[in-house]
Design a protein around this motif. Structure first.
Motif, PDB file in Angstrom:
ATOM      1  N   TYR A  13      -8.183  -3.238  -7.935  1.00  0.00           N
ATOM      2  CA  TYR A  13      -7.318  -2.483  -8.938  1.00  0.00           C
ATOM      3  C   TYR A  13      -6.676  -1.279  -7.927  1.00  0.00           C
ATOM      4  CZ  TYR A  13      -5.733   0.522 -12.566  1.00  0.00           C
ATOM      5  OH  TYR A  13      -5.047   1.214 -13.459  1.00  0.00           O
ATOM      6  N   GLY A  14      -5.516  -1.328  -8.168  1.00  0.00           N
ATOM      7  CA  GLY A  14      -4.417  -0.283  -7.449  1.00  0.00           C
ATOM      8  C   GLY A  14      -4.217  -0.534  -6.200  1.00  0.00           C
ATOM      9  N   HIS A  15      -3.678   0.350  -5.319  1.00  0.00           N
ATOM     10  CA  HIS A  15      -3.200   0.149  -3.673  1.00  0.00           C
ATOM     11  C   HIS A  15      -3.749   1.462  -2.957  1.00  0.00           C
ATOM     12  CE1 HIS A  15      -0.205  -2.374  -5.572  1.00  0.00           C
ATOM     13  NE2 HIS A  15      -0.002  -1.561  -6.532  1.00  0.00           N
ATOM     14  N   ALA A  16      -4.571   0.718  -2.319  1.00  0.00           N
ATOM     15  CA  ALA A  16      -5.183   1.352  -1.002  1.00  0.00           C
ATOM     16  C   ALA A  16      -5.686   0.519   0.148  1.00  0.00           C
ATOM     17  CB  ALA A  16      -6.449   2.356  -1.436  1.00  0.00           C
ATOM     18  N   GLY A  17      -5.768   0.928   1.262  1.00  0.00           N
ATOM     19  CA  GLY A  17      -5.705  -0.048   2.253  1.00  0.00           C
ATOM     20  C   GLY A  17      -4.877  -1.658   2.469  1.00  0.00           C
ATOM     21  N   ASN A  18      -5.542  -2.464   2.523  1.00  0.00           N
ATOM     22  CA  ASN A  18      -4.665  -3.622   2.552  1.00  0.00           C
ATOM     23  C   ASN A  18      -3.878  -3.791   1.084  1.00  0.00           C
ATOM     24  OD1 ASN A  18      -4.811  -4.677   4.901  1.00  0.00           O
ATOM     25  ND2 ASN A  18      -6.709  -5.920   4.652  1.00  0.00           N
ATOM     26  N   SER A  19      -4.568  -3.205  -0.007  1.00  0.00           N
ATOM     27  CA  SER A  19      -3.701  -3.222  -1.202  1.00  0.00           C
ATOM     28  C   SER A  19      -2.424  -2.446  -1.243  1.00  0.00           C
ATOM     29  CB  SER A  19      -4.527  -2.921  -2.370  1.00  0.00           C
ATOM     30  OG  SER A  19      -5.909  -3.616  -2.205  1.00  0.00           O
ATOM     31  N   SER A  20      -2.313  -1.708  -0.278  1.00  0.00           N
ATOM     32  CA  SER A  20      -1.359  -0.851  -0.203  1.00  0.00           C
ATOM     33  C   SER A  20      -0.567  -1.160   1.040  1.00  0.00           C
ATOM     34  CB  SER A  20      -1.491   0.635   0.047  1.00  0.00           C
ATOM     35  OG  SER A  20      -0.502   1.516   0.307  1.00  0.00           O
ATOM     36  N   ALA A  21      -1.032  -1.671   1.971  1.00  0.00           N
ATOM     37  CA  ALA A  21      -0.234  -2.060   3.379  1.00  0.00           C
ATOM     38  C   ALA A  21       0.489  -3.669   3.329  1.00  0.00           C
ATOM     39  CB  ALA A  21      -1.070  -2.061   4.466  1.00  0.00           C
ATOM     40  N   VAL A  22      -0.275  -4.550   2.802  1.00  0.00           N
ATOM     41  CA  VAL A  22       0.160  -5.857   2.608  1.00  0.00           C
ATOM     42  C   VAL A  22       1.566  -6.129   2.278  1.00  0.00           C
ATOM     43  CG1 VAL A  22      -0.402  -8.478   2.156  1.00  0.00           C
ATOM     44  CG2 VAL A  22      -2.271  -6.938   3.261  1.00  0.00           C
ATOM     45  N   PHE A  23       1.767  -5.710   0.759  1.00  0.00           N
ATOM     46  CA  PHE A  23       3.068  -6.008   0.245  1.00  0.00           C
ATOM     47  C   PHE A  23       4.111  -5.454   0.718  1.00  0.00           C
ATOM     48  CE2 PHE A  23       6.048  -5.086  -3.269  1.00  0.00           C
ATOM     49  CZ  PHE A  23       6.522  -6.362  -3.680  1.00  0.00           C
ATOM     50  N   PRO A  24       4.219  -4.045   0.981  1.00  0.00           N
ATOM     51  CA  PRO A  24       5.441  -3.654   1.710  1.00  0.00           C
ATOM     52  C   PRO A  24       5.745  -4.453   2.823  1.00  0.00           C
ATOM     53  CG  PRO A  24       3.914  -1.870   1.181  1.00  0.00           C
ATOM     54  CD  PRO A  24       3.244  -3.218   1.039  1.00  0.00           C
ATOM     55  N   VAL A 216      -3.750   8.362  -3.241  1.00  0.00           N
ATOM     56  CA  VAL A 216      -4.841   7.625  -2.288  1.00  0.00           C
ATOM     57  C   VAL A 216      -3.899   6.487  -1.788  1.00  0.00           C
ATOM     58  CG1 VAL A 216      -6.798   6.253  -2.018  1.00  0.00           C
ATOM     59  CG2 VAL A 216      -6.877   8.281  -3.174  1.00  0.00           C
ATOM     60  N   GLY A 217      -3.903   6.278  -0.539  1.00  0.00           N
ATOM     61  CA  GLY A 217      -3.036   4.832  -0.049  1.00  0.00           C
ATOM     62  C   GLY A 217      -1.527   5.323   0.475  1.00  0.00           C
ATOM     63  N   VAL A 218      -1.207   6.503   0.438  1.00  0.00           N
ATOM     64  CA  VAL A 218       0.191   6.700   1.031  1.00  0.00           C
ATOM     65  C   VAL A 218       0.225   6.658   2.658  1.00  0.00           C
ATOM     66  CG1 VAL A 218       1.873   8.727   1.440  1.00  0.00           C
ATOM     67  CG2 VAL A 218       0.356   8.488  -0.730  1.00  0.00           C
ATOM     68  N   GLY A 219      -1.098   7.028   3.172  1.00  0.00           N
ATOM     69  CA  GLY A 219      -1.163   6.824   4.718  1.00  0.00           C
ATOM     70  C   GLY A 219      -1.106   5.287   5.015  1.00  0.00           C
ATOM     71  N   ASP A 220      -1.724   4.587   4.149  1.00  0.00           N
ATOM     72  CA  ASP A 220      -1.758   3.066   4.661  1.00  0.00           C
ATOM     73  C   ASP A 220      -0.302   2.617   4.422  1.00  0.00           C
ATOM     74  OD1 ASP A 220      -4.639   3.368   4.609  1.00  0.00           O
ATOM     75  OD2 ASP A 220      -4.770   3.233   2.645  1.00  0.00           O
ATOM     76  N   LEU A 221       0.322   2.810   3.339  1.00  0.00           N
ATOM     77  CA  LEU A 221       1.818   2.612   3.175  1.00  0.00           C
ATOM     78  C   LEU A 221       2.699   3.087   4.327  1.00  0.00           C
ATOM     79  CD1 LEU A 221       3.981   1.720   1.149  1.00  0.00           C
ATOM     80  CD2 LEU A 221       4.198   4.023   0.341  1.00  0.00           C
ATOM     81  N   ILE A 222       2.667   4.301   4.688  1.00  0.00           N
ATOM     82  CA  ILE A 222       3.332   4.774   6.134  1.00  0.00           C
ATOM     83  C   ILE A 222       3.021   3.842   7.056  1.00  0.00           C
ATOM     84  CG2 ILE A 222       3.292   6.737   7.525  1.00  0.00           C
ATOM     85  CD1 ILE A 222       3.120   8.456   5.279  1.00  0.00           C
ATOM     86  N   SER A 223       1.901   3.389   7.593  1.00  0.00           N
ATOM     87  CA  SER A 223       1.606   2.971   8.585  1.00  0.00           C
ATOM     88  C   SER A 223       2.136   1.363   8.451  1.00  0.00           C
ATOM     89  CB  SER A 223       0.099   2.715   8.794  1.00  0.00           C
ATOM     90  OG  SER A 223      -0.615   3.719   8.967  1.00  0.00           O
ATOM     91  N   SER A 224       2.030   0.755   7.283  1.00  0.00           N
ATOM     92  CA  SER A 224       2.940  -0.687   7.256  1.00  0.00           C
ATOM     93  C   SER A 224       4.097  -0.496   7.345  1.00  0.00           C
ATOM     94  CB  SER A 224       2.349  -1.294   5.914  1.00  0.00           C
ATOM     95  OG  SER A 224       3.098  -0.370   4.857  1.00  0.00           O
TER      96      SER A 224
END
Length: 284
Positions: A13-24, A216-224
């Motif tokens: 549930y939600g967006h952190a780690g791969n859940s934040s990075a994969v879709f972008p 939570v998950g903003v850093g994972d988003l930035i990296s992706s």
């Protein structure tokens, strides 16, 4: 079919780690082959707790071998690593990167060196920080640390912009070719990121929105987003500028909707074409 392997945590549930990075990265046009280091019901900042567990490092090894067996490693242009659940997983990342570069010597290794954030409920196991500092970060083509992680790698305190520039330049002598500091929290009241490569250094800034609880998950988003920009073979500065603007679009949508979990899906069009622009500023 060009792709990227993303080895990070995963939340149902939600967006952190791969859940934040994969879709972008998918939204920016790339196939993504996710390998999860842990799988939790939700991110760890929930007061109610979470359920789930870490996977054994052998999962990474077996899945890497499976990808090699079908020729998928030759189709990958990058591997991104984020949260690791054990020292053994760090070792498996080393082997994965080596195998990928055997199949594709031009492939990038992007290391997001997650060392823990106790204030966010993010704890890493003993020994992981040492593996990141001594092995994974030096072997990476690109590192995406926050201010604390950069200070640990460079071995110096960061209290101002000049310190940050010095730390980035030192990091560039230690293995990585590109340093993106995903959050410099002591240099400005704006959300500030820094990019360093070759002899160039830039900052990107955007408004700091006032959330009741830290996202939570903003850093994972930035990296992706940055990884996808590099895979598109954009100039490094263009990839940096885009990731700042696209990340802000997601954060702003989250703020506007009064949500805590990143509204990545709602903001998906701006992942590709952000509406607000923020100029880069060169720093020396």
């Amino acid at each position: 079919m060009r792709g990227v392997i993303s080895v990070q945590s995963h939340v149902v549930y939600g967006h952190a780690g791969n859940s934040s990075a994969v879709f972008p990265m998918q939204r920016m046009g790339f196939e993504v082959f996710p390998i999860h280091t842990v799988q939790f019901s939700n991110h760890t900042q929930y007061a109610e707790g979470w359920t789930g567990h870490a996977f054994p490092a052998s999962d990474i090894e077996q899945l890497t071998q499976g990808l090699a067996n079908i020729g998928a490693l030759a189709q990958c242009d990058a591997v991104v690593s984020g949260y690791q659940g054990s020292v053994e997983q760090c070792h498996a990342i080393v082997d994965l990167v080596k195998q990928l570069k055997q199949h594709n010597p031009a492939a990038l290794y992007v290391c997001d060196p997650v060392m823990g954030a106790p204030d966010k409920g993010c704890i890493v196991s003993d020994g992981i920080a040492e593996q990141l500092l001594n092995t994974l970060m030096p072997m990476a083509d690109v590192i995406v640390p926050n201010q604390f992680e950069l200070s640990q790698f460079a071995g110096m305190e960061i209290n101002c912009m000049e310190d940050a520039v010095k730390a980035c330049k030192k990091a560039l002598t230690m293995g990585p070719k590109i340093v993106l500091v995903k959050h410099l929290y002591s240099v400005s009241d704006k959300f500030t990121m820094m990019l360093a490569f070759e002899d160039q250094c830039y900052i990107a800034q955007r408004p700091q929105l006032d959330f009741a609880k830290s996202l939570v998950g903003v850093g994972d988003l930035i990296s992706s987003l940055f990884t996808a920009g590099l895979m598109k073979q954009w100039p490094v500065t263009e990839a940096f500028k885009h990731c700042n603007e696209a990340a802000y679009a997601v954060v702003k949508k989250t703020f506007e909707l009064g949500e805590w979990e990143l509204q990545t899906i709602a903001a998906q069009d701006e992942i590709v074409a952000p509406q607000e622009r923020f100029d880069l500023q060169p720093v020396a």
